[in-house]
Design an enzyme around this catalytic site. Structure first.
Site, short mmCIF file in Angstrom:
data_model
loop_
_atom_site.label_atom_id
_atom_site.label_comp_id
_atom_site.label_asym_id
_atom_site.label_seq_id
_atom_site.Cartn_x
_atom_site.Cartn_y
_atom_site.Cartn_z
N TYR B 44 5.33 -6.19 -10.88
CA TYR B 44 6.07 -5.46 -9.96
C TYR B 44 7.52 -5.15 -10.58
O TYR B 44 7.54 -5.22 -11.69
CB TYR B 44 6.10 -6.15 -8.60
CG TYR B 44 6.60 -5.24 -7.58
CD1 TYR B 44 5.87 -4.10 -7.17
CD2 TYR B 44 7.52 -5.36 -6.61
CE1 TYR B 44 6.32 -3.03 -6.04
CE2 TYR B 44 8.10 -4.44 -5.61
CZ TYR B 44 7.34 -3.57 -5.30
OH TYR B 44 7.72 -2.46 -4.54
N LYS B 99 -20.40 2.37 3.47
CA LYS B 99 -20.68 3.15 2.25
C LYS B 99 -19.81 2.45 1.20
O LYS B 99 -20.19 2.29 0.07
CB LYS B 99 -20.04 4.45 2.56
CG LYS B 99 -20.53 5.57 1.37
CD LYS B 99 -21.79 6.14 1.55
CE LYS B 99 -22.17 7.16 0.56
NZ LYS B 99 -23.19 7.95 0.78
#
Lengths: 160, 444
Positions: B44, B99
């Site tokens: 970060y 899915k």
């Protein structure tokens, strides 16, 4: 399917009448898709036949067909109109243009319109075409051929 | 309750027990090490600014510096969830998560469910286009027709990442694979069989397109919709041009024999029947199958009940029968397609998934089954033959490179190794999480 070469563009003959009537009815039935005000009448066949008969016998109309092996697969009908207020004065107005689905994409529509232009070139000053506003395929077709929109036709039902 | 009924109702009962227990089927997980809090300065701010600046200069580096190249957005508007219809985006979310589970476990792909609170085609297009920077691909899921055709067509034209609608391309790929093997098994030639497609919805229109791309002459196809067999002179053809131009296209070029009528007329003398219509039984009658050509092939793929029971089709003379169900032989199962196809497309950073890429996947899928030995009851691999996924990924990636729709080039071997590794990792990670108890055993 057949290729575009074996399709002949020629003037309509009296014996073509039933085929032409069938194609014009198909065209009018398609128009039902665009607005309820184009709902076709039940006895459309009789009236279409009279309409085509009278056009075939008139000096003020031309009907040209596309024929393949004895079968009429496309038709165009145009009327000659005097634009009394305007110049240019004489207009050839395409009122009907239809090609059977399986003979599309062979530029038959273009050949039919060009045949009308060719036939009328010594008699009229401009060529116009009339069709339902929502027929986007017709809009694209005529735009491609170089036509532009010069008139709108609006409708409202007079009775509740 | 009979044994069969009990077995059939079991998944529904367990689903209602397990879904609240696990509270979802997917989560995000880290891909890079965190040994101490100091690492955050790398992953970060401030460190992360460097890859940001590099991507700013060369936007394709986003695929190298982030997980984007492994991601797919699963987008639905909830209008056609399974066979349940328009049940709303929230109600569709469990399917989208399911899915995503298949994407990960079978293809190693990180897929994110995105259920939208709009049914407006233009808005869906706008939203999905705006998602492009975040994803490597888009999977449109359970969107009603004909809107789904329009959305797919627009997005495929306007986006620079693959856009996929499984009900169209996915079903078509797997069905064509089954077709290739079935026709081969019965000793017929794919370019002279007559194929009757029952149902002219998303799936069968896409199947027809892919069969034509494979080399079946368009005139040999007969499509049947609720009004009967399609042909160029049917009364409603002009209207179709405006209502469903995809079906219209098919009407113009299929059915060279000018068959008129309904399902029985369309099946008479046909070699192959591909039914993707409405749940049976009884949608297709035994005597109609009997009237097909010898050694006929019948795919009856409606769910949950096929258009005709497989044993009835066999009794009526069908040589090979396939359905959409996992409890019968020859399941035409979409899960054999999309995980491997997306794996391959993502690994070469494809701009799109072309019909040719689907066809390459179908041929490879067929080949995997053929290598194992075709039989009347084995014309397609099953999900357990999991090498099918890296192999599909490989042919899809190579075709993408061939066609110039891949951002990067790799060798066949590189693609295969990479796909194999990623798919295996997804399976191994799941196993590990289960062993370590992070995925607890299901409740009793």
């Amino acid at each position: 399917m057949g290729s575009a070469q074996d399709i002949e563009i020629r003037d309509a003959k009296p014996e073509d009448i039933n085929s032409i009537v069938e194609l014009v009815i198909r065209l009018k039935r398609l128009n039902e898709e665009f607005d309820p005000l184009f709902k076709t009448r039940d006895d459309i066949a009789i009236h279409t036949k009279k309409y085509i008969e009278s056009a075939l016998g008139s000096e003020e109309s031309v009907i040209i067909v596309a024929e393949r092996k004895g079968k009429v697969v496309g038709v165009v009908k145009a009327d000659i109109v005097d634009r009394i207020f305007y110049e240019p004065r004489i207009e050839g107005r395409i009122k009907e243009l239809y090609v059977l689905p399986e003979f599309r994409r062979k530029e038959l529509g273009k050949r039919l319109v060009n045949a009308v232009i060719d036939k009328l070139k010594n008699r009229v000053d401009i060529i116009t075409a009339e069709f339902p506003t929502l027929n986007e395929i017709a809009v694209r077709f005529y735009n491609t051929l170089g036509f532009r929109c010069i008139m709108s036709n609006y409708a409202i039902e007079a009775r509740e | 309750m009979t044994y069969l009924e009990e077995r059939a109702s079991r998944p529904a009962i367990l689903a209602m027990k397990y879904h609240p227990f696990y509270k979802g089927k997917i989560q995000t997980a880290l891909k890079c090490p965190v040994s101490s809090y100091d690492d955050f300065a790398i992953w970060y701010t401030p460190g992360v600014a460097e890859p940001c600046k590099a991507i700013q200069k060369n936007v394709d580096l986003v695929f190298e510096y982030t997980n984007r190249a492994n991601t797919v957005a699963i987008v639905t508007d909830g209008t056609r969830i399974l066979g349940l219809g328009d049940i709303g985006p929230e109600a569709g979310l469990p399917v989208m998560e399911g899915k995503a589970l298949l994407f990960k476990y079978l293809g190693g792909v990180d897929a994110f469910p995105i259920a939208l609170a709009t049914k407006d085609a233009e808005k869906i297009i706008e939203v999905v286009k705006a998602l492009e920077p975040s994803f490597g691909g888009i999977n449109l899921e359970d969107i009603e027709k004909p809107k789904c055709f329009y959305i797919l067509e627009r997005l495929r034209q306007e986006m620079r990442i693959p856009v996929w609608h499984d009900d169209q391309q996915g079903t078509a790929t797997v069905t064509v694979a089954a077709f290739i093997n079935a026709v081969k098994y019965v000793g017929k030639r794919f370019n002279d069989v007559i194929v009757t497609l029952i149902g002219a919805g998303a799936a069968n229109i896409a199947i027809a397109r892919l069969l034509i791309a494979y080399g079946v002459p368009p005139g040999n196809l007969r499509l049947v919709d609720s009004k009967g067999v399609l042909h160029a002179e049917r009364d409603d053809i002009d209207k179709l041009q405006f209502q469903d131009k995809w079906k219209y296209e098919m009407a113009l070029k299929t059915n060279k024999d000018r068959i008129v009528g309904g399902i029985p007329e369309a099946l008479k003398g046909a070699d192959v029947c591909i039914a993707m219509s409405k749940p049976g039984p009884g949608v297709i009658k035994k005597e109609w199958i009997t009237a097909m050509a010898d050694n006929s092939i019948v795919f009856a793929c409606a769910n949950p009940i096929p258009e005709i029971w497989p044993w009835e089709a066999k009794e009526a003379g069908a040589k090979i029968v396939a359905t959409g169900r996992s409890d019968f032989p020859n399941q035409v199962n979409n899960s054999l397609g999309f995980p491997g196809i997306f794996r391959g497309a993502l690994d070469v950073r494809a701009y799109t998934i072309t019909d040719e890429m689907c066809l390459a996947a179908a041929v490879e899928l067929a080949r995997v089954a053929e290598e194992k030995g075709l039989s009347e009851e084995y014309i397609l691999p099953t999900m357990e033959d999991w090498e099918v996924y890296p192999r599909e990924a490989t042919v899809v990636a190579m075709k993408a490179i061939d066609q110039g729709v891949a951002r990067i080039k790799k060798s066949r071997n590189e693609v295969y190794e990479e796909a194999y590794k990623k798919i295996k990792a997804a399976r191994d990670q799941t196993k590990l999480l289960m062993e370590k108890g992070f995925i607890p055993p299901p409740p009793e």
